[in-house]
Design a protein around this motif. Structure first.
Motif, mmCIF file in Angstrom:
data_model
loop_
_atom_site.group_PDB
_atom_site.id
_atom_site.type_symbol
_atom_site.label_atom_id
_atom_site.label_comp_id
_atom_site.label_asym_id
_atom_site.label_seq_id
_atom_site.Cartn_x
_atom_site.Cartn_y
_atom_site.Cartn_z
ATOM 1 N N LEU A 1 0.825 -1.203 0.000
ATOM 2 C CA LEU A 1 0.000 0.000 0.000
ATOM 3 C C LEU A 1 0.862 1.257 0.000
ATOM 4 O O LEU A 1 0.538 2.248 -0.657
ATOM 5 C CB LEU A 1 -0.930 0.015 1.221
ATOM 6 C CG LEU A 1 -1.987 -1.094 1.323
ATOM 7 C CD1 LEU A 1 -2.887 -0.856 2.537
ATOM 8 C CD2 LEU A 1 -2.839 -1.180 0.062
ATOM 9 N N GLU A 2 1.966 1.205 0.731
ATOM 10 C CA GLU A 2 2.833 2.382 0.851
ATOM 11 C C GLU A 2 3.612 2.648 -0.429
ATOM 12 O O GLU A 2 3.822 3.802 -0.814
ATOM 13 C CB GLU A 2 3.812 2.205 2.020
ATOM 14 C CG GLU A 2 3.156 2.110 3.392
ATOM 15 C CD GLU A 2 2.531 0.746 3.659
ATOM 16 O OE1 GLU A 2 2.840 -0.210 2.893
ATOM 17 O OE2 GLU A 2 1.736 0.629 4.613
ATOM 18 N N HIS A 3 4.044 1.586 -1.102
ATOM 19 C CA HIS A 3 4.827 1.714 -2.328
ATOM 20 C C HIS A 3 4.251 0.740 -3.369
ATOM 21 O O HIS A 3 4.752 -0.377 -3.531
ATOM 22 C CB HIS A 3 6.304 1.408 -2.061
ATOM 23 C CG HIS A 3 6.923 2.299 -1.037
ATOM 24 N ND1 HIS A 3 7.260 3.613 -1.287
ATOM 25 C CD2 HIS A 3 7.243 2.076 0.270
ATOM 26 C CE1 HIS A 3 7.772 4.157 -0.207
ATOM 27 N NE2 HIS A 3 7.767 3.255 0.751
ATOM 28 N N PRO A 4 3.192 1.157 -4.085
ATOM 29 C CA PRO A 4 2.521 0.251 -5.030
ATOM 30 C C PRO A 4 3.456 -0.354 -6.062
ATOM 31 O O PRO A 4 3.276 -1.499 -6.479
ATOM 32 C CB PRO A 4 1.467 1.152 -5.685
ATOM 33 C CG PRO A 4 1.189 2.194 -4.660
ATOM 34 C CD PRO A 4 2.499 2.451 -3.974
ATOM 35 N N GLY A 5 4.437 0.423 -6.534
ATOM 36 C CA GLY A 5 5.523 -0.136 -7.319
ATOM 37 C C GLY A 5 5.296 -0.318 -8.800
ATOM 38 O O GLY A 5 6.238 -0.494 -9.553
ATOM 39 N N ARG A 6 4.025 -0.272 -9.255
ATOM 40 C CA ARG A 6 3.769 -0.494 -10.684
ATOM 41 C C ARG A 6 3.059 0.722 -11.265
ATOM 42 O O ARG A 6 3.378 1.848 -10.908
ATOM 43 C CB ARG A 6 2.973 -1.775 -10.878
ATOM 44 C CG ARG A 6 3.613 -2.989 -10.171
ATOM 45 C CD ARG A 6 2.881 -4.263 -10.460
ATOM 46 N NE ARG A 6 3.202 -5.288 -9.470
ATOM 47 C CZ ARG A 6 2.753 -6.529 -9.502
ATOM 48 N NH1 ARG A 6 1.948 -6.912 -10.493
ATOM 49 N NH2 ARG A 6 3.079 -7.389 -8.554
ATOM 50 N N ASN A 7 2.091 0.509 -12.128
ATOM 51 C CA ASN A 7 1.388 1.631 -12.762
ATOM 52 C C ASN A 7 0.024 1.896 -12.132
ATOM 53 O O ASN A 7 -0.791 2.617 -12.692
ATOM 54 C CB ASN A 7 1.201 1.363 -14.268
ATOM 55 C CG ASN A 7 0.303 0.158 -14.542
ATOM 56 O OD1 ASN A 7 0.488 -0.902 -13.941
ATOM 57 N ND2 ASN A 7 -0.647 0.304 -15.458
ATOM 58 N N VAL A 8 -0.225 1.310 -10.964
ATOM 59 C CA VAL A 8 -1.541 1.384 -10.334
ATOM 60 C C VAL A 8 -1.427 1.935 -8.909
ATOM 61 O O VAL A 8 -0.559 1.508 -8.136
ATOM 62 C CB VAL A 8 -2.203 -0.007 -10.268
ATOM 63 C CG1 VAL A 8 -3.587 0.088 -9.637
ATOM 64 C CG2 VAL A 8 -2.290 -0.630 -11.662
ATOM 65 N N THR A 9 -2.302 2.868 -8.569
ATOM 66 C CA THR A 9 -2.488 3.317 -7.191
ATOM 67 C C THR A 9 -3.944 3.716 -7.028
ATOM 68 O O THR A 9 -4.738 3.604 -7.972
ATOM 69 C CB THR A 9 -1.547 4.480 -6.837
ATOM 70 O OG1 THR A 9 -1.625 4.725 -5.419
ATOM 71 C CG2 THR A 9 -1.898 5.753 -7.591
ATOM 72 N N GLY A 10 -4.335 4.165 -5.836
ATOM 73 C CA GLY A 10 -5.734 4.557 -5.699
ATOM 74 C C GLY A 10 -6.212 4.691 -4.274
ATOM 75 O O GLY A 10 -5.431 4.831 -3.328
ATOM 76 N N VAL A 11 -7.548 4.612 -4.141
ATOM 77 C CA VAL A 11 -8.248 4.925 -2.904
ATOM 78 C C VAL A 11 -9.204 3.768 -2.595
ATOM 79 O O VAL A 11 -9.931 3.309 -3.484
ATOM 80 C CB VAL A 11 -9.066 6.228 -3.056
ATOM 81 C CG1 VAL A 11 -9.606 6.683 -1.708
ATOM 82 C CG2 VAL A 11 -8.213 7.329 -3.694
ATOM 83 N N TYR A 12 -9.190 3.300 -1.353
ATOM 84 C CA TYR A 12 -10.067 2.181 -1.024
ATOM 85 C C TYR A 12 -10.962 2.508 0.161
ATOM 86 O O TYR A 12 -10.733 3.481 0.895
ATOM 87 C CB TYR A 12 -9.268 0.906 -0.769
ATOM 88 C CG TYR A 12 -8.492 0.856 0.531
ATOM 89 C CD1 TYR A 12 -8.982 0.159 1.637
ATOM 90 C CD2 TYR A 12 -7.251 1.482 0.655
ATOM 91 C CE1 TYR A 12 -8.260 0.094 2.821
ATOM 92 C CE2 TYR A 12 -6.522 1.421 1.832
ATOM 93 C CZ TYR A 12 -7.031 0.737 2.914
ATOM 94 O OH TYR A 12 -6.319 0.690 4.091
ATOM 95 N N GLN A 13 -11.994 1.700 0.338
ATOM 96 C CA GLN A 13 -12.950 1.871 1.425
ATOM 97 C C GLN A 13 -12.587 0.928 2.572
ATOM 98 O O GLN A 13 -12.774 -0.280 2.464
ATOM 99 C CB GLN A 13 -14.365 1.562 0.944
ATOM 100 C CG GLN A 13 -14.890 2.552 -0.090
ATOM 101 C CD GLN A 13 -16.314 2.216 -0.488
ATOM 102 O OE1 GLN A 13 -16.543 1.669 -1.566
ATOM 103 N NE2 GLN A 13 -17.277 2.533 0.364
ATOM 104 N N SER A 14 -12.105 1.504 3.654
ATOM 105 C CA SER A 14 -11.806 0.661 4.810
ATOM 106 C C SER A 14 -13.080 0.269 5.538
ATOM 107 O O SER A 14 -13.152 -0.759 6.199
ATOM 108 C CB SER A 14 -10.856 1.388 5.766
ATOM 109 O OG SER A 14 -11.412 2.633 6.155
#
Length: 370
Positions: free
Chosen positions: A158-171
């Protein structure tokens, strides 16, 4: 010679005048917004409001008129950007083959449009479209993911996604939802979960059950329902109404009638409100607007807005998606429905922990005879 020179100058000006607009169009940012659901779905309306607010704040769009045009037409082109929106409609077309067909159509659109960034709204878009975009050169920003994002396999962390994807999630603020239900109705001790059998519904129901099993919520979980049959959903709700003090009602948008046709989620809500006289907690504002009692809102607006902020970081600040941490925003407001409270004999007067009151029911307005 002078005539030839003048002709060449005029030709150069003419060619430049033709070429410049084409070059400007080629330089425009292209953004594709993919929603798992449909325009009328209340959650999608909230995420769109948040995303459009971010589009304005971070200078993708300039005016409220542009926001209105994009919201109405699913497309906007300005001097600097072209934004398109695609709806997968997976609440109403929820069979696996229907979802896969919708994902294939979106993938074709990506190939044709060649966007500089793709937004993926909610789990079905992330699951079925995201799998085709991960590890490609196209940056991807998701929002509204109910499953723990690492489970999709797109991220290194979560801290370092590392690829071409990131975003926002519902906890999810499920514990807070039940705590506020208990504040409204101190006599409740037990509850059941009502859900459809969608990916979203299962994720939320499972998370609530896990909290209950760990003793982390103030009520005792008696049973949980997860079905896509409206008839079964109604039967089980009525059975459980005689056994529990309250309900946690989560997603109910993929229910089908006896002919296999999709049932409007507001029709489901209207039936519940008319026939079940037990108090309920719900996970998001959309369900309080539908007519249900109380939520600690896992705000759709914040999901869309924070995704828009990430797009600014990627497209304007030139940061790599893999370097932008995946986040879950803080909760929204504690919201209660005045009409439902009155129907259940609950007085909201002096309930200062309630931060917003909804007066009305979109479900009963649309389906008054249930």
């Amino acid at each position: 010679m002078k005539k030839i020179f003048c002709f060449l100058v005029m030709l150069t000006v003419f060619v430049s005048g033709v070429a410049l607009p084409a070059r400007a169009a080629a330089d425009k940012l292209k953004i594709l917004v993919v929603s798992s659901y449909h325009r009328e779905y209340l959650w999608s309306q909230e995420t769109n409001k948040g995303l459009c607010a971010a589009f304005k704040d971070f200078k993708f769009l300039d005016t409220d008129q542009q926001v209105e045009e994009f919201t109405k037409d699913d497309r906007i082109e300005t001097d600097t950007v072209i934004i398109k929106k695609a709806w997968m409609d997976t609440k109403r077309k929820s069979k696996k083959d229907e979802i896969k067909a919708s994902a294939a159509a979106v993938t074709d659109l990506v190939k044709e449009f060649k966007p500089d960034l793709v937004f993926l709204g909610d789990d079905n878009a992330v699951n079925f479209v995201g799998a085709r975009l991960v590890n490609t050169p196209t940056p991807v920003v998701f929002w509204g993911v109910d499953l723990y994002p690492m489970r999709y396999g797109y991220l290194d962390s979560l801290e370092h996604p590392g690829r071409n994807v990131t975003g926002v999630y519902q906890s999810g603020y499920y514990k807070e939802c039940l705590e506020n239900l208990l504040k409204l109705v101190p006599s409740v001790k037990t509850f059941a979960i009502l859900s459809d059998d969608s990916e979203t519904g299962r994720a939320k129901s499972g998370a609530i059950a896990l909290l209950a099993e760990g003793g982390k919520v103030p009520l005792t979980l008696v049973d949980r329902v997860a079905t896509d049959s409206f008839a079964e959903w109604k039967t089980r709700a009525q059975e459980l109404a005689g056994k529990v003090d309250a309900f946690f009602v989560v997603n109910h948008s993929t229910l089908k009638d006896e002919e296999g046709s999709s049932v409007d989620s507001l029709k489901v809500g209207a039936w519940y409100l008319a026939n079940i006289k037990k108090p309920e907690a719900v996970p998001e504002e959309q369900f309080v607007k539908e007519g249900m009692l109380v939520t600690a809102d896992d705000a759709g607006y914040k999901q869309g807005y924070e995704a828009g902020r990430m797009a600014d970081m990627i497209l304007h600040q030139k940061k790599a998606p893999g370097d932008i941490a995946v986040i879950s925003p803080s909760r929204g407001k504690i919201i209660s429905n005045k009409l439902r409270a009155q129907a259940l004999g609950i007085d909201l007067t002096g309930k200062d922990f309630i931060e917003e009151v909804v007066d009305g029911s979109k479900a009963l307005e649309k389906f008054p005879q249930q």
